[in-house]
Design an enzyme around this catalytic site. Structure first.
Site, short mmCIF file in Angstrom:
data_model
loop_
_atom_site.label_atom_id
_atom_site.label_comp_id
_atom_site.label_asym_id
_atom_site.label_seq_id
_atom_site.Cartn_x
_atom_site.Cartn_y
_atom_site.Cartn_z
CG LEU A 64 -2.17 0.80 1.25
CD1 LEU A 64 -3.07 0.49 0.06
CD2 LEU A 64 -2.94 0.56 2.54
CG ASP A 65 1.36 3.35 -3.64
OD1 ASP A 65 2.27 2.52 -3.81
OD2 ASP A 65 0.51 3.61 -4.50
#
Length: 186
Positions: A41-42
């Protein structure tokens, strides 16, 4: 073991960071030893991150062949038009090829925690919320999809991966998931 974690904005999906100054990582949240993220997840995205100590389970959760849907609440800049939503539903052409079709619907602003820093607000530019579910996980895929149809993403929160949901976890909190189906462990 499977852990559901609500990753806060600005936290890296890894346990170490060699940059100067170091950025916040998963190491600061008291997670059990020997668990690793099942997927990514960025740093500028928030929400559900699954961690596990079981490599087979991690593969089952992340391999696109298993088509585990990943569901996001996405705040976009602009007023989504039916043509834009239909394009997302059919799949859009990105620089690394066409995406699979997505499930997309417009939603009311969801009951989320405040983000720090807050999303920029402009009086002359409308924004809207979408719920988007995809079955692949390319780098920054949802952001690139919304941008491709003229709706830049302002905030992105993952709320589910397959049958696993964020539920009421606050940012930075985690819980052990007890309902891992036996077939997912094989």
């Amino acid at each position: 073991m499977l852990i559901a974690f609500n990753k806060p904005y600005g936290v890296l999906t890894q346990f170490t960071d060699r940059s100067t100054p170091p950025r916040p990582t998963l190491a600061g949240f008291g997670l059990p030893p020997r668990v690793y993220p099942a997927g990514r997840l960025d740093h500028d995205s928030e929400g559900l991150l699954l961690l596990t100590d079981d490599g087979r389970l991690a593969h089952r959760l992340t391999d696109p062949r298993h088509k585990q849907p990943k569901t996001y609440w996405v705040q976009v800049e602009g007023d989504p038009q039916p043509m834009q939503l239909d394009a997302l539903r059919r799949g859009v052409l990105l620089n690394d090829g066409p995406t699979r079709p997505a499930s997309v619907r417009r939603i009311h602003p969801p009951p989320l925690w405040p983000r720090d820093p807050p999303v920029r607000h402009r009086l002359t530019v409308p924004d809207a919320w979408l719920e988007i579910a995809i079955t692949e996980g390319r780098n920054r895929q949802v952001r690139r999809m919304t941008a491709a149809v003229g709706l830049p993403t302002l905030r992105l929160v993952r709320i589910a991966i397959g049958a696993h949901h964020l539920d009421d976890l606050a940012p930075g909190d985690w819980r052990v998931v007890d309902d891992v189906p036996p077939r997912a462990r094989r």
